[in-house]
Design an enzyme around this catalytic site. Structure first.
Site, short mmCIF file in Angstrom:
data_model
loop_
_atom_site.label_atom_id
_atom_site.label_comp_id
_atom_site.label_asym_id
_atom_site.label_seq_id
_atom_site.Cartn_x
_atom_site.Cartn_y
_atom_site.Cartn_z
N GLU B 94 0.78 -1.19 -0.05
CA GLU B 94 0.09 0.00 -0.06
C GLU B 94 0.81 1.33 0.08
O GLU B 94 0.46 2.32 0.39
CB GLU B 94 -0.91 -0.04 1.16
CG GLU B 94 -0.43 0.07 2.49
CD GLU B 94 -1.46 -0.21 3.41
OE1 GLU B 94 -2.01 -1.10 3.73
OE2 GLU B 94 -1.75 0.92 4.14
N CYS B 126 -3.19 -4.53 4.06
CA CYS B 126 -2.30 -5.25 4.66
C CYS B 126 -2.36 -6.93 3.72
O CYS B 126 -1.21 -7.75 4.31
CB CYS B 126 -2.51 -5.51 6.05
SG CYS B 126 -1.88 -4.05 6.75
N THR B 216 -11.65 -1.58 14.23
CA THR B 216 -10.41 -2.50 13.56
C THR B 216 -10.40 -3.77 14.22
O THR B 216 -9.55 -4.75 13.71
CB THR B 216 -9.34 -1.77 13.68
OG1 THR B 216 -8.69 -1.27 14.99
CG2 THR B 216 -9.15 -0.54 12.79
N HIS B 249 -1.25 -12.04 10.93
CA HIS B 249 -1.15 -10.80 10.55
C HIS B 249 -0.93 -9.89 11.98
O HIS B 249 -1.38 -10.45 13.00
CB HIS B 249 -2.00 -10.08 9.66
CG HIS B 249 -1.88 -8.50 9.74
ND1 HIS B 249 -0.72 -8.16 9.15
CD2 HIS B 249 -2.68 -7.60 10.10
CE1 HIS B 249 -0.58 -6.97 9.07
NE2 HIS B 249 -1.70 -6.53 9.67
#
Lengths: 133, 360
Positions: B94, B126, B216, B249
């Protein structure tokens, strides 16, 4: 705008691609198509290993146009293990790594500068750093 | 006729006709480190906790292209193939240096893969890197190509003073996908789980991303990772104890630690691939550089579960098994920990200069 010039040099700049003389087998960098050692035609591509050592060096505090944001930085004459000597910036020196003559270095491809202002192309090319392992 | 798909869960997996795996891999982490305490010193009056210890910061002459080139060269050294044998060079990020002009062409040119190659960039926050990896598996698995290179790499942006400034870091890894019989690690199956969830985004022309604060967590990171990893294990008929290592992640230390507990993995299974405490969140590189750290030490026969997460949102879960070939080829390039240990600490002032936060 110098895109054609940068485009012509991309192979040697990105990947350290030079030439090998088919007559006397000297390795040439930058590529010049005629061997400076024997005078024969030399057009065979040769990719250098990127390994070398510092032959001499200096630190630039007053940088030429386009490189101001990187100053101070160190420029070295690097003797490649295949023979040729070239000029390049040293990078990734950290705090604790004193540059000295004979220091082993390896090639990395890094951003050199941008062509003109923020709207120009980004110019990438070889630099050298202390050998990692 | 033999029944190919044994159960409904297996039918949801992404599995190529021809078995594929990782024939080469390479990591890259830049050498500069910003301790999280520096951000507290500037923005919090030196008080409060920190989500990680420190993060990796790229040098002034580094970006996703230069970092991808080095990771790709490391992957080629381990794969022991010529760059001209690659039929794809795909970069997931990104933080591509150009808004229009591919990073993939520059990387392909620099490593010597041009001109008979597909090249381009992937974007999925991501998980752009694992998205490229799944596509590379498809290319090789369908026999359209023998080898394809997928990279996840980022120089993530964090707005000064924002919570993300502690963790937005730089790094990633490159993977060359090829036939299973030449692989250091075979990828048995993938499961991808995607929904439209606006937890984190960056609009065109904006320098820094925006995020939904606590949104999130539960509906984004935890929901997608647990769904993807569970479905992968169900479809492959495996359970957490079958895996020697797990990589999730890692936007901070807490999220991957908690999600591994929710799924039934132990601390011991995740610690090798949990790099965020010492390099930060490398975004599209995060799960993949964790995998490269695991491959650096894994033994033949070990199973590895990798699950990425990309905001927006989605997760790719991979079931991987290490082969004997890893022992003779992984020493051909620097290990992930070699990059992590090559460390120069910087203060917030130098960070501001290196990330060009004063400019214009």
């Amino acid at each position: 705008m110098e895109n054609p010039r940068h485009w012509r040099l991309k192979k040697q700049r990105y990947g350290l691609v030079g030439e090998e003389c088919p007559h006397c087998h000297e390795k040439l960098f930058p590529p010049r198509d005629v061997c400076p050692h024997c005078g024969g035609e030399a057009k065979e591509e040769f990719t250098f290993s990127g390994q070398g050592e510092v032959y001499s060096f200096t630190t630039m505090y007053s940088a030429p146009a386009g490189y101001e944001e990187y100053a101070p930085y160190t420029v070295a004459l690097v003797k490649l293990e295949e023979g040729p000597v070239l000029t390049a910036q040293l990078t990734d020196l950290g705090d604790d790594e004193e540059v000295e003559i004979g220091m082993p270095v390896e090639m990395v491809t890094r951003r050199l500068r941008s062509d003109g202002d923020d709207s120009g192309i980004l110019i990438y090319g070889y630099k050298f750093r202390p050998v990692m392992k | 006729m033999e029944e190919r798909v044994h159960n409904e869960s297996e039918a949801l997996l992404l599995k190529p006709e021809r078995k594929v795996g990782i024939v080469g891999y390479g990591a890259y982490v830049p050498r500069y480190r910003l301790p999280a305490t520096e951000i507290n010193r500037i923005w919090k009056g030196d008080t409060g906790g920190t989500p990680i210890r420190e993060k990796a910061v790229p040098g002034l002459d580094e970006d996703v292209v230069t970092m991808s080139i080095e990771a790709a060269r490391n992957a080629l050294l381990r794969a022991q193939i010529d760059a001209e044998e690659l039929r794809a060079v795909w970069v997931g990020s990104e933080s591509h240096p150009y808004a229009v002009k591919p990073s993939g062409t520059l990387v392909a040119e620099a490593i010597g893969a041009v001109p008979s190659v597909s090249a381009g960039d992937w974007e999925f926050a991501c998980k752009a890197g694992t998205e490229a990896l799944v596509a590379a598996m498809g290319l090789v698995g369908s026999r359209m190509a023998e080898y394809a290179l997928a990279i996840g790499m980022d120089t993530a942006q964090g707005r000064p003073g924002d919570a993300l400034e502690y963790t937005a870091a730089a790094g990633g890894a490159a993977f060359i996908i090829g036939p299973a019989e030449e692989s250091l690690a075979v990828i048995d199956a993938v499961y991808s789980y995607v929904t439209d969830t606006p937890d984190f985004w960056r609009r065109e022309g904006q320098k820094y991303p925006s995020h939904g604060q606590r949104f999130t967590g539960t509906p984004a990171y935890f929901k997608h990772i647990t769904s993807a990893a569970s479905a992968l294990m169900e479809g492959t008929n495996t359970e957490p104890s079958d895996y020697r290592f797990a990589v999730f992640h890692q936007p901070n230390t807490k999220f991957p630690t908690n999600v591994s507990k929710m799924l039934g993995f132990s601390k011991e299974q995740i610690q090798t691939g949990l790099l965020s405490p010492v390099i930060g969140n490398t975004y599209a590189g995060a799960a993949l550089v964790g995998l490269s750290a695991v491959l650096d030490v894994a033994e033949p026969g070990n199973k590895i579960l990798v699950t990425s997460f990309g905001s927006g949102a989605g997760s790719d879960a991979f079931a991987i098994q290490v082969t004997d070939a890893i022992l003779e080829r992984r020493g051909n390039a620097p290990f992930t920990q070699d990059y992590i240990q090559r460390r120069t600490e910087i203060d917030y002032g130098m960070y501001v200069r290196m990330r060009r936060k004063l400019a214009k």
